[in-house]
Design a protein around this motif. Structure first.
Motif, PDB file in Angstrom:
ATOM      1  N   LEU A 180      52.383  35.492  36.705  1.00  0.00           N
ATOM      2  CA  LEU A 180      53.453  34.704  36.101  1.00  0.00           C
ATOM      3  C   LEU A 180      54.842  35.225  36.460  1.00  0.00           C
ATOM      4  CD1 LEU A 180      51.928  34.144  32.536  1.00  0.00           C
ATOM      5  CD2 LEU A 180      51.697  32.720  34.580  1.00  0.00           C
ATOM      6  N   MET A 215      46.832  33.238  38.187  1.00  0.00           N
ATOM      7  CA  MET A 215      48.009  33.468  39.024  1.00  0.00           C
ATOM      8  C   MET A 215      48.980  34.376  38.283  1.00  0.00           C
ATOM      9  SD  MET A 215      48.684  29.606  40.472  1.00  0.00           S
ATOM     10  CE  MET A 215      50.068  30.119  41.473  1.00  0.00           C
ATOM     11  N   PRO A 257      49.546  24.014  39.504  1.00  0.00           N
ATOM     12  CA  PRO A 257      49.765  25.272  38.783  1.00  0.00           C
ATOM     13  C   PRO A 257      51.102  25.926  39.102  1.00  0.00           C
ATOM     14  CG  PRO A 257      47.523  25.175  39.634  1.00  0.00           C
ATOM     15  CD  PRO A 257      48.248  23.998  40.208  1.00  0.00           C
ATOM     16  N   ASP A 258      51.541  25.834  40.349  1.00  0.00           N
ATOM     17  CA  ASP A 258      52.836  26.417  40.723  1.00  0.00           C
ATOM     18  C   ASP A 258      53.982  25.767  39.952  1.00  0.00           C
ATOM     19  OD1 ASP A 258      51.700  28.179  42.468  1.00  0.00           O
ATOM     20  OD2 ASP A 258      52.042  26.954  44.250  1.00  0.00           O
ATOM     21  N   MET A 293      48.263  22.725  28.166  1.00  0.00           N
ATOM     22  CA  MET A 293      47.037  22.970  28.924  1.00  0.00           C
ATOM     23  C   MET A 293      45.782  22.661  28.104  1.00  0.00           C
ATOM     24  SD  MET A 293      48.215  26.601  30.623  1.00  0.00           S
ATOM     25  CE  MET A 293      46.771  26.816  31.657  1.00  0.00           C
ATOM     26  N   VAL A 349      47.523  32.308  29.392  1.00  0.00           N
ATOM     27  CA  VAL A 349      48.006  31.401  30.438  1.00  0.00           C
ATOM     28  C   VAL A 349      47.689  31.967  31.819  1.00  0.00           C
ATOM     29  CG1 VAL A 349      50.063  30.366  31.475  1.00  0.00           C
ATOM     30  CG2 VAL A 349      49.834  30.433  28.988  1.00  0.00           C
ATOM     31  N   ARG A 350      47.968  33.249  31.991  1.00  0.00           N
ATOM     32  CA  ARG A 350      47.715  33.885  33.289  1.00  0.00           C
ATOM     33  C   ARG A 350      46.220  33.860  33.621  1.00  0.00           C
ATOM     34  NH1 ARG A 350      46.275  38.690  35.539  1.00  0.00           N
ATOM     35  NH2 ARG A 350      47.436  39.396  37.377  1.00  0.00           N
ATOM     36  N   LYS A 351      45.386  34.096  32.625  1.00  0.00           N
ATOM     37  CA  LYS A 351      43.943  34.096  32.843  1.00  0.00           C
ATOM     38  C   LYS A 351      43.444  32.708  33.218  1.00  0.00           C
ATOM     39  CE  LYS A 351      39.591  35.372  30.560  1.00  0.00           C
ATOM     40  NZ  LYS A 351      38.970  35.877  29.309  1.00  0.00           N
ATOM     41  N   LYS A 352      43.999  31.667  32.571  1.00  0.00           N
ATOM     42  CA  LYS A 352      43.586  30.291  32.850  1.00  0.00           C
ATOM     43  C   LYS A 352      43.975  29.864  34.266  1.00  0.00           C
ATOM     44  CE  LYS A 352      42.456  25.934  31.761  1.00  0.00           C
ATOM     45  NZ  LYS A 352      41.117  25.475  31.371  1.00  0.00           N
ATOM     46  N   LEU A 353      45.194  30.211  34.669  1.00  0.00           N
ATOM     47  CA  LEU A 353      45.686  29.777  35.975  1.00  0.00           C
ATOM     48  C   LEU A 353      45.298  30.722  37.097  1.00  0.00           C
ATOM     49  CD1 LEU A 353      49.290  28.630  34.971  1.00  0.00           C
ATOM     50  CD2 LEU A 353      47.261  27.206  35.305  1.00  0.00           C
ATOM     51  N   PHE A 403      53.724  24.230  37.052  1.00  0.00           N
ATOM     52  CA  PHE A 403      53.562  24.595  35.650  1.00  0.00           C
ATOM     53  C   PHE A 403      54.166  25.972  35.385  1.00  0.00           C
ATOM     54  CE2 PHE A 403      51.450  26.289  31.945  1.00  0.00           C
ATOM     55  CZ  PHE A 403      51.268  25.199  31.109  1.00  0.00           C
ATOM     56  N   ILE A 404      53.832  26.940  36.220  1.00  0.00           N
ATOM     57  CA  ILE A 404      54.330  28.300  36.040  1.00  0.00           C
ATOM     58  C   ILE A 404      55.845  28.337  36.180  1.00  0.00           C
ATOM     59  CG2 ILE A 404      54.356  30.614  37.070  1.00  0.00           C
ATOM     60  CD1 ILE A 404      51.408  30.229  37.725  1.00  0.00           C
TER      61      ILE A 404
END
Length: 514
Positions: A437, A435, A300-301, A377, A429-433, A303-304
């Motif tokens: 952004l 984390m 995830p890191d 994703m 995206v933030r909700k899925k990961l 990807f972001i």
């Protein structure tokens, strides 16, 4: 503080695509110069633009849209495991795509009268009949452009970006060369024949390059038991549903534009053609380059970080381009289009449409990159929701703005909608990961204000010291536009270097790392 990109290939591939796309977009403008000189902002061009829009409605659905979203992530991952299997997968997808696109073409030819009447209800009967004939002639363009999209996805996944970005140049070149001959014999129908010829050239160029890379594509019997093919089809259907909604956006502007004064649809199209220059040169190039990289991101890191850098790099090049075009819109439209049947009204109307269109370019840039993140994703439901939100917002803002602003309101509405939809996509995206952004900081926003202010001042000084002369010779007018672009680009580059923008380090690292 970021010093270098997490993935150098994204930056390098984006730059290669920009280089290839530059020639394509320049020839694309030359193509519009040809059509504008022949038909100006007229009934014939309104009918042609409606037909061309209808022929393209399924292009984003089957080509750059759902096909890329479903095929590229799966093909990229398959390549890392087994190249032979990946090529077989692409050949099976080609067969499916041929069947699907041919069915859509036949349906489009059959239902052309209903499609034209739906898209342009304000047309008189003669203009409607002309648009119907042009639509039927141009609809097979979809087959060529769909196959082109498949080969482009294959080449991008194989690490080839320059030739796919350059291939539209051959399409535009074929159009420019053939249009005068076709138009001389067939009138506005000749433009449709040139479109078909250009579409064929677009596909064949990339197909031949694929053979050179030992990735020969031809229709083969698809293995319906292949889990990768099943995954492509599983992703394709929801993406197609969402992206079919996205095709409502051009329909909205054409439909509402048909109720405005004659030529409104044409000036919207001319301004959009200029918008496509920075959009294709920067935004599409970056988004095409980032999709395979996002699909291969392991953590995830990573990807972001790739997503953050893609958005920031997009804004780094799009914001100055947007402001620059706004500041010289009147002069640029005059240089590009004012000749032949392109009169004073068309000049002023296209220039004002261009200003409002360019205001939305940064939002379009962010939205395009964010949608690639959702595709990578495999978040088909979220992608559908973002697209639906964009369409509804475009319709709402178009209806709100058309009364006080006319065609200018139709030019502005999509940019507002795309800006808001990019924020919604980032939320998913933030909700899925789960984390943060942290896409852009307050400090960076302040730095952009400084850098863009420098552009505004530099262009204003340039225009004061060297005024544009509409009656001047072509070479002088071309030199003026080139000079103001170079001058503002240099001042922006110096300013951002002094402000220590990370993007310069990213570029240096991408092209110096062995």
């Amino acid at each position: 503080m970021q010093n270098k990109p997490k993935n150098n290939n994204m930056i390098k591939n984006a730059v290669f695509m920009m280089a290839g796309t530059m020639l394509s977009r320049i020839l694309g403008l030359a193509r519009e110069i040809v059509t504008a000189a022949f038909f100006g902002a007229s009934r014939n061009m309104d009918a042609f633009n409606i037909a061309y829009t209808l022929a393209n409605l399924a292009r984003q659905l089957l080509a750059e849209g759902a096909l890329s979203a479903a095929f590229v992530p799966v093909f990229s991952q398959a390549l890392e495991k087994n190249r032979t299997h990946a090529i077989k997968l692409a050949r099976g997808c080609m067969t499916v795509l041929l069947i699907l696109s041919s069915a859509v073409v036949l349906a489009g030819i059959w239902q052309a009268p209903a499609l034209v009447k739906f898209m342009a209800p304000g047309f008189d009967i003669d203009t409607q009949n002309l648009a119907i004939g042009l639509t039927r002639l141009m609809f097979p363009f979809l087959i060529f452009i769909s196959l082109e999209a498949l080969t482009m996805g294959e080449l991008n996944s194989l690490g080839s970006f320059f030739v796919p970005a350059l291939s539209p140049a051959f399409s535009n070149l074929v159009f420019i060369i053939s249009a005068p001959f076709f138009v001389a014999y067939y009138g506005v129908y000749g433009l449709a024949l040139s479109v078909l010829s250009g579409g064929a050239a677009h596909f064949i160029t990339q197909w031949i390059w694929g053979i050179r890379l030992h990735a020969f594509l031809y229709p083969a019997k698809p293995n319906l038991k292949d889990p990768d093919l099943r995954r492509v089809m599983k992703l394709f259907l929801p993406y197609a549903a969402g992206l079919s909604l996205n095709q409502v956006n051009p329909v909205i502007s054409r439909m509402l534009g048909s109720f405005l004064q004659e030529g409104s649809i044409s000036v919207l199209n001319y301004s959009n053609r200029i918008l496509q220059l920075p959009l294709g040169l920067f935004v599409i190039a970056i988004s095409q380059a980032v999709l395979p990289q996002l699909s291969k991101a392991k953590a995830p890191d990573d990807f972001i970080e790739i997503l953050r850098q893609a958005i920031n790099f997009s804004l780094f090049v799009v914001l100055p381009a947007s402001l620059g075009v706004i500041l010289i819109s009147d002069q640029f439209v005059h240089l590009i289009f004012v000749r032949g049947e392109f009169n004073l009204w068309a000049w002023n109307a296209t220039s004002s449409c261009l200003i409002f269109s360019m205001l939305g370019l940064p939002g379009m840039a962010c939205s395009t990159v964010v949608m690639r993140a959702l595709y990578a994703m495999s978040m088909s439901k979220a992608a559908f929701n973002v697209t639906l939100f964009s369409v509804v917002s475009t319709a709402l803002f178009s209806l709100i703005l058309i009364y006080p602003m006319g065609y200018n309101g139709l030019a502005l509405a999509p940019g507002i909608a795309f800006t808001l939809s990019s924020l919604l996509g980032l939320y998913y995206v933030r909700k899925k990961l789960a984390m943060s952004l942290k896409i852009i900081s307050l400090r960076r926003i302040c730095e952009y204000i400084i850098a863009l202010s420098v552009i505004f001042i530099s262009v204003s000084i340039f225009k004061f010291l060297w005024p544009y002369d509409p009656a001047g010779k072509l070479f002088i007018r071309v030199s003026w536009c080139a000079g103001v672009i170079i001058f503002s680009a240099v001042t922006y580059s110096i300013t951002t270097l002094l402000l220590k923008f990370n993007e310069w380090q990213w570029l240096k690292t991408a092209f110096t790392k062995k």
